[in-house]
Design a protein around this motif. Structure first.
Motif, PDB file in Angstrom:
ATOM      1  N   SER A 113       0.855  -1.188   0.000  1.00 52.14           N
ATOM      2  CA  SER A 113       0.000   0.000   0.000  1.00 52.14           C
ATOM      3  C   SER A 113       0.894   1.242   0.000  1.00 52.14           C
ATOM      4  O   SER A 113       2.111   1.142   0.221  1.00 52.14           O
ATOM      5  CB  SER A 113      -0.876   0.006   1.258  1.00 52.14           C
ATOM      6  OG  SER A 113      -0.049   0.207   2.404  1.00 52.14           O
ATOM      7  N   THR A 147       0.848   3.491   2.233  1.00 52.36           N
ATOM      8  CA  THR A 147       1.306   3.612   3.626  1.00 52.36           C
ATOM      9  C   THR A 147       2.552   2.757   3.855  1.00 52.36           C
ATOM     10  O   THR A 147       3.522   3.203   4.470  1.00 52.36           O
ATOM     11  CB  THR A 147       0.184   3.172   4.595  1.00 52.36           C
ATOM     12  OG1 THR A 147      -0.972   3.965   4.337  1.00 52.36           O
ATOM     13  CG2 THR A 147       0.605   3.334   6.040  1.00 52.36           C
ATOM     14  N   ASP A 152      -6.723  -2.206  -2.265  1.00 53.44           N
ATOM     15  CA  ASP A 152      -5.716  -2.447  -1.230  1.00 53.44           C
ATOM     16  C   ASP A 152      -6.187  -1.890   0.116  1.00 53.44           C
ATOM     17  O   ASP A 152      -7.277  -1.306   0.221  1.00 53.44           O
ATOM     18  CB  ASP A 152      -4.326  -1.966  -1.668  1.00 53.44           C
ATOM     19  CG  ASP A 152      -4.172  -0.451  -1.650  1.00 53.44           C
ATOM     20  OD1 ASP A 152      -5.025   0.249  -1.072  1.00 53.44           O
ATOM     21  OD2 ASP A 152      -3.175   0.026  -2.220  1.00 53.44           O
ATOM     22  N   THR A 153      -5.364  -2.070   1.128  1.00 51.62           N
ATOM     23  CA  THR A 153      -5.798  -1.707   2.487  1.00 51.62           C
ATOM     24  C   THR A 153      -5.977  -0.197   2.658  1.00 51.62           C
ATOM     25  O   THR A 153      -6.846   0.237   3.409  1.00 51.62           O
ATOM     26  CB  THR A 153      -4.792  -2.237   3.533  1.00 51.62           C
ATOM     27  OG1 THR A 153      -3.457  -1.923   3.109  1.00 51.62           O
ATOM     28  CG2 THR A 153      -4.910  -3.747   3.682  1.00 51.62           C
ATOM     29  N   ASP A 154      -5.176   0.599   1.948  1.00 48.65           N
ATOM     30  CA  ASP A 154      -5.356   2.055   2.050  1.00 48.65           C
ATOM     31  C   ASP A 154      -6.701   2.477   1.483  1.00 48.65           C
ATOM     32  O   ASP A 154      -7.409   3.306   2.065  1.00 48.65           O
ATOM     33  CB  ASP A 154      -4.254   2.787   1.269  1.00 48.65           C
ATOM     34  CG  ASP A 154      -2.963   2.913   2.075  1.00 48.65           C
ATOM     35  OD1 ASP A 154      -2.939   2.470   3.245  1.00 48.65           O
ATOM     36  OD2 ASP A 154      -1.985   3.451   1.528  1.00 48.65           O
ATOM     37  N   GLU A 155      -7.041   1.906   0.328  1.00 44.43           N
ATOM     38  CA  GLU A 155      -8.324   2.244  -0.293  1.00 44.43           C
ATOM     39  C   GLU A 155      -9.478   1.807   0.600  1.00 44.43           C
ATOM     40  O   GLU A 155     -10.466   2.531   0.768  1.00 44.43           O
ATOM     41  CB  GLU A 155      -8.433   1.569  -1.661  1.00 44.43           C
ATOM     42  CG  GLU A 155      -7.475   2.151  -2.678  1.00 44.43           C
ATOM     43  CD  GLU A 155      -7.397   1.337  -3.952  1.00 44.43           C
ATOM     44  OE1 GLU A 155      -7.497   1.922  -5.032  1.00 44.43           O
ATOM     45  OE2 GLU A 155      -7.206   0.108  -3.876  1.00 44.43           O
ATOM     46  N   ASN A 184      -9.398   1.334   3.891  1.00 40.54           N
ATOM     47  CA  ASN A 184      -9.446   2.143   5.107  1.00 40.54           C
ATOM     48  C   ASN A 184     -10.039   3.524   4.838  1.00 40.54           C
ATOM     49  O   ASN A 184     -10.746   4.072   5.688  1.00 40.54           O
ATOM     50  CB  ASN A 184      -8.037   2.287   5.695  1.00 40.54           C
ATOM     51  CG  ASN A 184      -7.508   0.964   6.216  1.00 40.54           C
ATOM     52  OD1 ASN A 184      -8.263   0.009   6.387  1.00 40.54           O
ATOM     53  ND2 ASN A 184      -6.211   0.893   6.445  1.00 40.54           N
ATOM     54  N   ALA A 185      -9.762   4.074   3.664  1.00 37.23           N
ATOM     55  CA  ALA A 185     -10.280   5.400   3.325  1.00 37.23           C
ATOM     56  C   ALA A 185     -11.805   5.418   3.343  1.00 37.23           C
ATOM     57  O   ALA A 185     -12.417   6.425   3.681  1.00 37.23           O
ATOM     58  CB  ALA A 185      -9.767   5.832   1.958  1.00 37.23           C
TER      59      ALA A 185
END
Ligand SMILES: [Zn+2]
Length: 290
Positions: free
Chosen positions: A100, A102, A195-198, A200-201
């Motif tokens: 990600s 991050t 992905d995890t950033d998307e 989490n957003a």
């Protein structure tokens, strides 16, 4: 997966949660969240794990034939490293690491946003296994959001392979994803991969439902990096495993942050720092002792 089946599954899940069933949005697409992961070429498996070594299967992934391996590696950039990054099988032609944004900031690397398989000129990274390490000059990417679907789904949605669409996810924090690439194959199951950033957003969790829309301007906003498709290899979703058996003497906050599993099982004598407990609480993880 057809619409009726999706509605049935969602209905069952909501039933289990004791919630009243809700009307599924039209053009629903189940969303799966991919955690950071590694695909290896055969030679790299041997360098990292020893001559003649072969990956062993831990669990099957949503796209047919793909699996999460028991094996993990550490990935290292100029700034820091991330331990226990899951390897996905089967082996591929070229090693590819998907992280990600991050993760990239933590590692101190600058991977491009790419479709899986399109790694030409992408970023370098170092992989460290129990038996050796590999430095790749390219292969580190941030995966572009995409939707896997079978030809029948494509017909139903009125889309074609390679097309870009928008997906809206209406949750507590509504979000819409643009430039989501359609990937059509007989073997694919309907599923959007982010992905995890998307995730989490948009407060999106595994199995959330999105709605596929076809904006008129989708073609104009196609990012340059995503226009060349080189391979059709499916990049699967990493299901985050349930528990991790932690065997070291001390569990730190950093360890907790690095562990992707929801439950961390420690030995009786293991010291768990207060910060580690706080971090676990923040990340919604459970620390139990055996
Ligand atoms: Zn995928």
């Amino acid at each position: 997966m057809n619409q009726q089946l999706i509605e049935q599954i969602v209905g069952e899940i909501l039933g289990q949660l004791g919630q009243s069933p809700v009307q599924l949005p039209e053009r629903a697409v189940p969303i799966a969240v991919s955690a950071r992961h590694v695909h290896l070429q055969p030679e790299h498996v041997e360098v990292l794990f020893g001559a003649g070594y072969e990956l062993t299967q831990r669990s099957e992934l949503s796209q047919p034939g793909q699996f999460a391996a028991n094996e993990t590696v550490m990935i290292a950039g100029p700034k820091s490293s991330i331990e226990r990054v899951r390897i996905l099988g089967p082996v591929r032609k070229a090693t590819q690491v998907e992280v990600s944004f991050t993760d990239a900031m933590k590692l101190g690397v600058k991977p491009p946003l790419r479709e899986s398989g399109n790694i030409e000129g992408s970023a370098p990274i170092t992989l460290i296994g129990p038996k050796g390490s590999v430095h790749i000059d390219q292969g580190l990417i941030i995966a572009q959001a995409h939707i896997h679907m079978a030809p029948t789904d494509a017909t139903r949605f009125g889309v074609v392979d390679g097309e870009y669409v928008t997906v809206e996810a209406d949750g507590v924090r509504s979000i819409s994803f643009r430039n989501v690439r359609i990937r059509v194959n007989e073997r694919y199951r309907l599923e959007m991969h982010i992905d995890t950033d998307e995730a989490n957003a948009g407060f999106i969790t595994q199995g959330s439902i999105g709605r596929l829309v076809k904006p008129n301007d989708a073609k104009e906003t196609v990012p340059m990096q995503a226009t060349t498709e080189t391979t059709k290899s499916p990049d699967p979703v990493v299901r985050i495993p349930e528990t991790l058996e932690f065997t070291k003497k001390l569990l730190s906050a950093e360890d907790v942050a690095d562990i992707s599993e929801k439950e961390i099982v420690v030995n009786k004598g293991t010291i768990v720092t207060a910060l580690a407990r706080d971090t676990a609480r923040e990340l919604g993880k459970m620390i139990t002792s055996r």
